[in-house]
Scaffold this active site. Sequence first.
Site, PDB file in Angstrom:
ATOM      1  N   SER A  99       0.840  -1.194   0.000  1.00 43.01           N
ATOM      2  CA  SER A  99       0.000   0.000   0.000  1.00 43.01           C
ATOM      3  C   SER A  99       0.881   1.252   0.000  1.00 43.01           C
ATOM      4  O   SER A  99       1.653   1.469  -0.928  1.00 43.01           O
ATOM      5  CB  SER A  99      -0.961  -0.041   1.189  1.00 43.01           C
ATOM      6  OG  SER A  99      -1.982   0.913   1.052  1.00 43.01           O
ATOM      7  N   ASP A 196     -10.064  -5.116  -4.265  1.00 46.08           N
ATOM      8  CA  ASP A 196      -9.497  -4.084  -3.398  1.00 46.08           C
ATOM      9  C   ASP A 196     -10.284  -2.796  -3.577  1.00 46.08           C
ATOM     10  O   ASP A 196     -10.284  -2.205  -4.660  1.00 46.08           O
ATOM     11  CB  ASP A 196      -8.025  -3.871  -3.759  1.00 46.08           C
ATOM     12  CG  ASP A 196      -7.282  -2.999  -2.755  1.00 46.08           C
ATOM     13  OD1 ASP A 196      -7.933  -2.200  -2.061  1.00 46.08           O
ATOM     14  OD2 ASP A 196      -6.051  -3.122  -2.685  1.00 46.08           O
ATOM     15  N   HIS A 226      -7.770  -5.674  -0.128  1.00 43.68           N
ATOM     16  CA  HIS A 226      -6.593  -4.852   0.149  1.00 43.68           C
ATOM     17  C   HIS A 226      -5.620  -5.532   1.117  1.00 43.68           C
ATOM     18  O   HIS A 226      -4.416  -5.274   1.055  1.00 43.68           O
ATOM     19  CB  HIS A 226      -7.018  -3.499   0.705  1.00 43.68           C
ATOM     20  CG  HIS A 226      -5.902  -2.497   0.785  1.00 43.68           C
ATOM     21  ND1 HIS A 226      -5.231  -2.053  -0.330  1.00 43.68           N
ATOM     22  CD2 HIS A 226      -5.317  -1.878   1.849  1.00 43.68           C
ATOM     23  CE1 HIS A 226      -4.294  -1.184   0.031  1.00 43.68           C
ATOM     24  NE2 HIS A 226      -4.330  -1.064   1.347  1.00 43.68           N
TER      25      HIS A 226
END
Length: 265
Positions: A99, A196, A226
């Site tokens: 991320s 996601d 995610h």
Amino acid sequence: MTTYLTTPQGRHIAYHKTPGREPGVVFLGGFRSDMTGSKALHLQAWAEATGRAFLRFDYSGHGASRGAFVDGCVGDWREDAAAVIEVLTEGPQVLVGSSMGGWIALLLARYMPERVAGLIGIAAAPDFTERMWESEFSLADRTTLLEEGVVLRPSDYSDEPYPITRRLIDDGRRNLVLDQPLPVPMPVRLLQGTADTDVPPSVAFGLFDHIESPDLRLTLVKGADHRFSTPACLELITNSVDDVLHNCDAVVSDDTGLLQKSNIG
């Protein structure tokens, strides 16, 4: 017992280092995450089993590191990552960024390419602060941020809202990677779940198109969210690290990249 490194900026960074052969692997966590997550611990177990050097750490204001989260920004966390790599590792490293960690990995590849042997982005979120400002903030959010310096945002991962500061947004604009050419002259693997909702696949497609790399691949995992932490996703991460380690010294003349799709979620 937690071990700390003091950075040149005076921040105290908690870390865990696994000795082993080089090139080593460094895990860069996400926004408000820490080094005890499933991906970091899975990589550590893989490193211990394969004899590979591995480093995980917490940015300042995250996890066991000192400082307040609300005081930090992407530029600070990039400095934290650079410091641990410079002091605690030897030679080029394979960076695994999850991320926001994917954004930081790209910044490190820009500012210290001699220390980056390869890069794996897991739901990489470059420039997420700008997307947040442009696409997610309401007029009321923007007004509150400009007038009060902080706005609270709901979280899917905690009952407590998390603070977004004006400093975070302003600093993010000084660290954008998608507003100019992005040469990454080493192997790059982008891993992305199709389910996601925090970092949608469109971000991965845009990053895939934007990166200039001699060895670039994007793998989509149908149904993965995610967290990207199912057993199959964790195996894909370590397989990708193995792939980069095997190819980090190769120079590929074709810069068109490859796109793969996977249904292992």
